[in-house]
Design a protein around this motif. Structure first.
Motif, mmCIF file in Angstrom:
data_model
loop_
_atom_site.group_PDB
_atom_site.id
_atom_site.type_symbol
_atom_site.label_atom_id
_atom_site.label_comp_id
_atom_site.label_asym_id
_atom_site.label_seq_id
_atom_site.Cartn_x
_atom_site.Cartn_y
_atom_site.Cartn_z
ATOM 1 N N ALA A 184 0.929 -1.194 -0.078
ATOM 2 C CA ALA A 184 0.032 0.020 0.266
ATOM 3 C C ALA A 184 0.931 1.253 0.150
ATOM 4 N N VAL A 185 0.616 2.060 -1.010
ATOM 5 C CA VAL A 185 1.361 3.236 -1.143
ATOM 6 C C VAL A 185 0.270 4.449 -1.184
ATOM 7 N N PRO A 186 -0.413 4.731 -0.290
ATOM 8 C CA PRO A 186 -1.452 5.975 -0.205
ATOM 9 C C PRO A 186 -0.915 6.951 -0.709
ATOM 10 N N GLU A 187 0.298 7.647 -0.444
ATOM 11 C CA GLU A 187 0.734 8.694 -0.873
ATOM 12 C C GLU A 187 0.841 8.896 -2.332
ATOM 13 N N LEU A 188 0.866 7.878 -3.058
ATOM 14 C CA LEU A 188 1.057 7.949 -4.667
ATOM 15 C C LEU A 188 -0.636 7.650 -5.105
ATOM 16 N N ARG A 189 -1.517 7.717 -4.489
ATOM 17 C CA ARG A 189 -2.911 7.647 -4.726
ATOM 18 C C ARG A 189 -3.225 8.877 -5.782
ATOM 19 N N ILE A 190 -3.807 8.502 -6.971
ATOM 20 C CA ILE A 190 -4.372 9.592 -7.861
ATOM 21 C C ILE A 190 -5.951 9.499 -8.028
ATOM 22 N N VAL A 191 -6.353 8.162 -8.035
ATOM 23 C CA VAL A 191 -7.866 8.075 -8.320
ATOM 24 C C VAL A 191 -8.533 7.507 -6.875
ATOM 25 N N ASP A 192 -9.631 7.756 -6.480
ATOM 26 C CA ASP A 192 -10.233 7.174 -5.246
ATOM 27 C C ASP A 192 -10.886 5.887 -5.551
ATOM 28 N N ASP A 193 -10.928 5.067 -4.464
ATOM 29 C CA ASP A 193 -11.638 3.802 -4.588
ATOM 30 C C ASP A 193 -12.773 3.746 -5.579
ATOM 31 N N GLY A 194 -13.549 4.586 -5.381
ATOM 32 C CA GLY A 194 -14.965 4.626 -5.941
ATOM 33 C C GLY A 194 -15.054 4.576 -7.531
ATOM 34 N N LEU A 195 -14.209 5.528 -7.753
ATOM 35 C CA LEU A 195 -13.856 5.817 -9.219
ATOM 36 C C LEU A 195 -13.052 4.817 -9.853
ATOM 37 N N PHE A 196 -12.175 4.074 -9.029
ATOM 38 C CA PHE A 196 -11.340 3.010 -9.669
ATOM 39 C C PHE A 196 -12.106 1.826 -9.916
ATOM 40 N N GLU A 197 -12.737 1.421 -8.825
ATOM 41 C CA GLU A 197 -13.828 0.340 -9.005
ATOM 42 C C GLU A 197 -15.003 0.465 -10.194
ATOM 43 N N ALA A 198 -15.280 1.708 -10.072
ATOM 44 C CA ALA A 198 -16.454 2.022 -11.135
ATOM 45 C C ALA A 198 -15.941 1.934 -12.504
ATOM 46 N N ALA A 199 -14.483 2.402 -12.897
ATOM 47 C CA ALA A 199 -13.838 2.076 -14.310
ATOM 48 C C ALA A 199 -13.877 0.348 -14.425
ATOM 49 N N ARG A 200 -13.545 -0.261 -13.307
ATOM 50 C CA ARG A 200 -13.019 -1.777 -13.199
ATOM 51 C C ARG A 200 -14.524 -2.511 -13.588
ATOM 52 N N ALA A 201 -15.344 -1.995 -12.967
ATOM 53 C CA ALA A 201 -16.947 -2.425 -13.410
ATOM 54 C C ALA A 201 -17.012 -2.392 -14.633
ATOM 55 N N GLU A 202 -16.872 -1.373 -15.122
ATOM 56 C CA GLU A 202 -17.293 -0.834 -16.469
ATOM 57 C C GLU A 202 -16.434 -2.066 -17.646
ATOM 58 N N ILE A 203 -15.271 -2.019 -17.167
ATOM 59 C CA ILE A 203 -14.469 -3.062 -18.061
ATOM 60 C C ILE A 203 -15.048 -4.529 -17.985
ATOM 61 N N GLU A 204 -15.463 -5.018 -16.871
ATOM 62 C CA GLU A 204 -16.174 -6.224 -16.730
ATOM 63 C C GLU A 204 -17.556 -6.223 -17.400
ATOM 64 N N ARG A 205 -18.281 -5.063 -17.529
ATOM 65 C CA ARG A 205 -19.454 -4.946 -18.356
ATOM 66 C C ARG A 205 -19.295 -5.087 -19.761
ATOM 67 N N ARG A 206 -18.203 -4.383 -20.113
ATOM 68 C CA ARG A 206 -18.245 -4.469 -21.702
ATOM 69 C C ARG A 206 -17.597 -5.725 -22.337
#
Length: 230
Positions: A184-206
């Motif tokens: 875990a490197v929280p200081e290098l986070r650019i995208v929050d978990d909600g947006l990251f998982e939303a994009a991952r879910a969209e990949i699975e959906r497509r």
């Protein structure tokens, strides 16, 4: 070394050195064995050092879009390697890519829009869809990079060398997830978990599964030695 010994013997050329004198077949074999052992130990030592760096939160890979190298000296005045910090200009582009994709835009549409805006790609050229979408299984591509969510993952791929040229091939084996090193490197986070998982879910959906009724499935041979005739 073994190849060189065979090559010289084929051309009837003898090898003499200052320290060893005449290098015969036995000395060639011993030198080749010792060289192979040395290289194997060197590779193992390098990998252990890289793993230790990752466990300490340092980056052991190449360039990563959205980040830049951080210059920091240790107590002895030596530069610490593998330290990253967020590049705010590029980080803004990363957030836009995730937001656009989660909202329904395709990777082709995103690449086209970035190119129209004149945004340089990760290598300075134009954007393309594969850079954005990548491969979810291999965690490559902007949308699949866990570093943007504050997770540093190392050791996903195991490269291999061509035994003839000793050069690393482009083909590699994807290691089991149990072998991956994740920190875990929280200081290098650019995208929050909600947006990251939303994009991952969209990949699975497509994802489009290949079925017997699809055009790909209808053209695929049903048996190993069968041939499809149009």
């Amino acid at each position: 070394m073994a190849w060189l010994g065979k090559k010289l013997a084929y051309h009837r050329v003898q090898l003499h050195t200052v320290s060893e004198g005449h290098v015969d077949e036995i000395k060639f074999a011993v030198a080749g064995l010792l060289g192979s052992i040395f290289l194997k130990h060197l590779v193992d030592k390098t990998l252990r050092g890289m793993e230790a760096a990752v466990l300490a939160g340092r980056f052991a890979g190449g360039r990563a879009y959205g980040y830049k190298r951080m210059v920091r000296l240790d107590a002895s005045g030596e530069m610490q390697r593998g330290l990253l910090e967020i590049d705010e200009a590029q980080a803004g582009i990363v957030r836009r890519i995730f937001a656009w994709f989660a909202a329904g835009m395709s990777s082709i549409q995103i690449a086209t829009r970035l190119n129209e805006e004149g945004v340089p790609g990760p290598r300075g050229g134009q954007w393309n869809a594969s850079t954005i979408r990548g491969d979810p299984k291999k965690l490559v591509g902007i949308l699949n990079n866990p570093l943007y969510a504050g997770r540093l993952v190392w050791g996903r791929r195991q490269w291999r060398k061509n035994p003839d040229s000793e050069r690393r091939e482009r083909r590699y084996r994807l290691r089991d997830k149990s072998e991956w090193v994740q920190v875990a490197v929280p200081e290098l986070r650019i995208v929050d978990d909600g947006l990251f998982e939303a994009a991952r879910a969209e990949i699975e959906r497509r994802k489009r599964p290949v079925t017997a009724s699809s055009s790909v499935g209808s053209k695929r041979a049903k048996h190993m030695l069968s041939v499809s005739v149009a």
